[in-house]
Write a protein that holds these residues in place. Structure first.
Motif, PDB file in Angstrom:
ATOM      1  N   ILE A   1     -12.043  86.932   1.896  1.00  0.00           N
ATOM      2  CA  ILE A   1     -11.052  87.990   2.078  1.00  0.00           C
ATOM      3  C   ILE A   1     -11.554  89.028   3.075  1.00  0.00           C
ATOM      4  N   SER A   2     -12.814  89.409   2.922  1.00  0.00           N
ATOM      5  CA  SER A   2     -13.363  90.460   3.786  1.00  0.00           C
ATOM      6  C   SER A   2     -13.414  90.037   5.249  1.00  0.00           C
ATOM      7  N   GLN A   3     -13.463  88.725   5.501  1.00  0.00           N
ATOM      8  CA  GLN A   3     -13.538  88.219   6.870  1.00  0.00           C
ATOM      9  C   GLN A   3     -12.164  87.878   7.450  1.00  0.00           C
ATOM     10  N   SER A   4     -11.101  88.225   6.736  1.00  0.00           N
ATOM     11  CA  SER A   4      -9.749  87.820   7.143  1.00  0.00           C
ATOM     12  C   SER A   4      -8.874  89.037   7.423  1.00  0.00           C
ATOM     13  N   LYS A   5      -7.967  88.880   8.379  1.00  0.00           N
ATOM     14  CA  LYS A   5      -7.008  89.934   8.678  1.00  0.00           C
ATOM     15  C   LYS A   5      -5.877  89.951   7.658  1.00  0.00           C
ATOM     16  N   CYS A   6      -5.537  88.756   7.168  1.00  0.00           N
ATOM     17  CA  CYS A   6      -4.319  88.619   6.370  1.00  0.00           C
ATOM     18  C   CYS A   6      -4.553  87.635   5.232  1.00  0.00           C
ATOM     19  N   ILE A   7      -4.001  87.951   4.068  1.00  0.00           N
ATOM     20  CA  ILE A   7      -4.034  87.062   2.910  1.00  0.00           C
ATOM     21  C   ILE A   7      -2.679  86.380   2.796  1.00  0.00           C
ATOM     22  N   VAL A   8      -2.696  85.087   2.527  1.00  0.00           N
ATOM     23  CA  VAL A   8      -1.454  84.314   2.373  1.00  0.00           C
ATOM     24  C   VAL A   8      -1.157  84.121   0.890  1.00  0.00           C
ATOM     25  N   GLU A   9       0.092  84.330   0.526  1.00  0.00           N
ATOM     26  CA  GLU A   9       0.560  84.126  -0.851  1.00  0.00           C
ATOM     27  C   GLU A   9       1.724  83.143  -0.835  1.00  0.00           C
ATOM     28  N   LEU A  10       1.584  82.044  -1.595  1.00  0.00           N
ATOM     29  CA  LEU A  10       2.676  81.105  -1.799  1.00  0.00           C
ATOM     30  C   LEU A  10       2.948  81.039  -3.294  1.00  0.00           C
ATOM     31  N   GLN A  11       4.125  81.444  -3.695  1.00  0.00           N
ATOM     32  CA  GLN A  11       4.422  81.550  -5.115  1.00  0.00           C
ATOM     33  C   GLN A  11       4.808  80.207  -5.726  1.00  0.00           C
ATOM     34  N   ASP A  12       4.667  80.142  -7.050  1.00  0.00           N
ATOM     35  CA  ASP A  12       5.201  79.001  -7.783  1.00  0.00           C
ATOM     36  C   ASP A  12       6.719  79.011  -7.678  1.00  0.00           C
ATOM     37  N   PRO A  13       7.357  77.849  -7.673  1.00  0.00           N
ATOM     38  CA  PRO A  13       8.830  77.819  -7.656  1.00  0.00           C
ATOM     39  C   PRO A  13       9.410  78.602  -8.823  1.00  0.00           C
ATOM     40  N   GLY A  14      10.371  79.487  -8.536  1.00  0.00           N
ATOM     41  CA  GLY A  14      11.026  80.263  -9.580  1.00  0.00           C
ATOM     42  C   GLY A  14      10.289  81.507 -10.007  1.00  0.00           C
ATOM     43  N   GLN A  15       9.152  81.800  -9.392  1.00  0.00           N
ATOM     44  CA  GLN A  15       8.361  82.966  -9.787  1.00  0.00           C
ATOM     45  C   GLN A  15       8.824  84.199  -9.028  1.00  0.00           C
ATOM     46  N   SER A  16       8.836  85.347  -9.705  1.00  0.00           N
ATOM     47  CA  SER A  16       9.201  86.593  -9.045  1.00  0.00           C
ATOM     48  C   SER A  16       8.176  87.695  -9.265  1.00  0.00           C
ATOM     49  N   GLY A  17       7.231  87.507 -10.166  1.00  0.00           N
ATOM     50  CA  GLY A  17       6.228  88.531 -10.437  1.00  0.00           C
ATOM     51  C   GLY A  17       5.141  88.564  -9.388  1.00  0.00           C
ATOM     52  N   LEU A  18       4.459  89.702  -9.293  1.00  0.00           N
ATOM     53  CA  LEU A  18       3.363  89.852  -8.345  1.00  0.00           C
ATOM     54  C   LEU A  18       2.184  88.978  -8.748  1.00  0.00           C
ATOM     55  N   THR A  19       1.540  88.357  -7.766  1.00  0.00           N
ATOM     56  CA  THR A  19       0.403  87.491  -8.025  1.00  0.00           C
ATOM     57  C   THR A  19      -0.897  88.193  -7.660  1.00  0.00           C
ATOM     58  N   LEU A  20      -1.991  87.522  -7.958  1.00  0.00           N
ATOM     59  CA  LEU A  20      -3.319  88.033  -7.615  1.00  0.00           C
ATOM     60  C   LEU A  20      -3.456  88.263  -6.118  1.00  0.00           C
ATOM     61  N   ARG A  21      -2.849  87.387  -5.304  1.00  0.00           N
ATOM     62  CA  ARG A  21      -2.958  87.528  -3.845  1.00  0.00           C
ATOM     63  C   ARG A  21      -2.374  88.862  -3.363  1.00  0.00           C
ATOM     64  N   ALA A  22      -1.235  89.258  -3.932  1.00  0.00           N
ATOM     65  CA  ALA A  22      -0.632  90.541  -3.551  1.00  0.00           C
ATOM     66  C   ALA A  22      -1.534  91.700  -3.952  1.00  0.00           C
ATOM     67  N   MET A  23      -2.162  91.588  -5.124  1.00  0.00           N
ATOM     68  CA  MET A  23      -3.079  92.629  -5.574  1.00  0.00           C
ATOM     69  C   MET A  23      -4.302  92.719  -4.665  1.00  0.00           C
ATOM     70  N   GLU A  24      -4.808  91.571  -4.248  1.00  0.00           N
ATOM     71  CA  GLU A  24      -5.961  91.570  -3.341  1.00  0.00           C
ATOM     72  C   GLU A  24      -5.629  92.260  -2.030  1.00  0.00           C
ATOM     73  N   ALA A  25      -4.461  91.966  -1.489  1.00  0.00           N
ATOM     74  CA  ALA A  25      -4.057  92.597  -0.234  1.00  0.00           C
ATOM     75  C   ALA A  25      -4.019  94.114  -0.393  1.00  0.00           C
ATOM     76  N   LEU A  26      -3.525  94.586  -1.515  1.00  0.00           N
ATOM     77  CA  LEU A  26      -3.426  96.020  -1.758  1.00  0.00           C
ATOM     78  C   LEU A  26      -4.800  96.661  -1.889  1.00  0.00           C
ATOM     79  N   PHE A  27      -5.674  96.061  -2.695  1.00  0.00           N
ATOM     80  CA  PHE A  27      -6.960  96.692  -2.981  1.00  0.00           C
ATOM     81  C   PHE A  27      -8.001  96.474  -1.883  1.00  0.00           C
ATOM     82  N   PHE A  28      -7.868  95.413  -1.107  1.00  0.00           N
ATOM     83  CA  PHE A  28      -8.789  95.187   0.004  1.00  0.00           C
ATOM     84  C   PHE A  28      -8.245  95.749   1.320  1.00  0.00           C
TER      85      PHE A  28
END
Length: 287
Positions: free
Chosen positions: A194-221
């Motif tokens: 994560i620290s070596q990347s400009k952008c984190i990619v998030e691909l959700q499970d089909p039918g999912q609408s809640g925030l995932t760990l990837r979204a949290m990582e983008a926010l906190f990093f």
């Protein structure tokens, strides 16, 4: 042998499943609230807690999507003395559960991860334009399509997809073989990626609408997020400069998105996604 016996017992109607419970069952009477995550296999745990502490508030919290055929289907707990909560707003609406967005706890509750997190804040190395890691839950084709799109525009990617336990992986392309792995990666190593990347990619499970760990990582990093979740526009931390919604935003905007600076999100917004804030919402109303 012990594990096999436990599994066999869990799948029967035989009583006495509490013999497999661990030390948490000691001193139940002193707790006012018990929170159980969705790894729960059956109602026997709820019944045991209620029997030994009838006054305790029992919460089952879903941090994952569930299958209708699974033993943790919320319908299996509706008649029991417990509350049902979920990170996913769609599941809450369908199942009558209460909503509480999940938190980012992977750094703050583990010393090794915290050390890697602090080191990442000092790192100035950028090796990848986009980074993804996750389990193959119908994601392989989408991930390969995204990788092709990014590579065509000369962006560098680091994609890691762990094979699903029951997945079929015959006749794989060279690109698929390159990103698929058999084993999990320790989270401190994920932090380094994560620290070596400009952008984190998030691909959700089909039918999912809640925030995932990837979204949290983008926010906190303080990293940009490339996601296929259109609902993220409704989040208070959404900034067009920081979040690209694949399938909705125009692809020609990718260049500006990846090359412009990250727009800071106020600290008071990030604090709403901490472990402490998540816990408080059970007592002060869902977010």
């Amino acid at each position: 042998m012990k594990k096999s016996l436990r599994t066999l017992h869990e799948h029967t109607a035989l009583p006495g499943k509490n013999i497999w419970y661990e030390d948490w069952k000691q001193g139940l009477a002193k707790y006012d609230t018990v929170i159980i995550f969705d790894g729960i296999r059956g109602g026997d745990v709820v019944e045991y807690i209620h029997e030994h502490n009838p006054k305790a508030r029992i919460i089952i919290y879903y941090v994952n999507k569930f299958r209708r055929s699974a033993r943790n289907n919320p319908q299996n707990f509706k008649a029991l003395p417990c509350e049902l909560w979920s990170f996913d707003q769609g599941d809450c609406a369908r199942e009558g559960m209460k909503h509480n967005v999940f938190c980012y706890d992977h750094v703050f509750l583990d010393a090794r991860n915290k050390e890697a997190f602090e080191a990442s804040r000092l790192s100035k190395v950028t090796a990848y334009d986009a980074f993804f890691i996750g389990v193959d839950k119908s994601r392989l084709d989408r991930l390969l399509a995204l990788q092709q799109l990014l590579c065509q525009q000369n962006y560098t990617t680091k994609f890691i997809l762990r094979k699903a336990a029951r997945g079929s992986y015959a006749n794989l392309s060279p690109q698929a073989k390159e990103i698929l792995v058999d084993q999990d990666i320790v989270y401190s190593e994920i932090i380094n990626y994560i620290s070596q990347s400009k952008c984190i990619v998030e691909l959700q499970d089909p039918g999912q609408s809640g925030l995932t760990l990837r979204a949290m990582e983008a926010l906190f990093f303080r990293k940009k997020l490339l996601t296929d979740n259109p609902e993220i526009r409704n989040c208070e931390f959404y900034r067009q400069e920081n979040i690209f919604i694949w399938g909705q935003d125009e692809e020609r905007r990718l260049a500006d998105f990846l090359h412009t600076p990250y727009q800071e999100v106020p600290a008071e917004v990030s604090l709403r996604y901490t472990w402490e804030a998540w816990l408080d919402r059970f007592f002060a109303g869902a977010m």
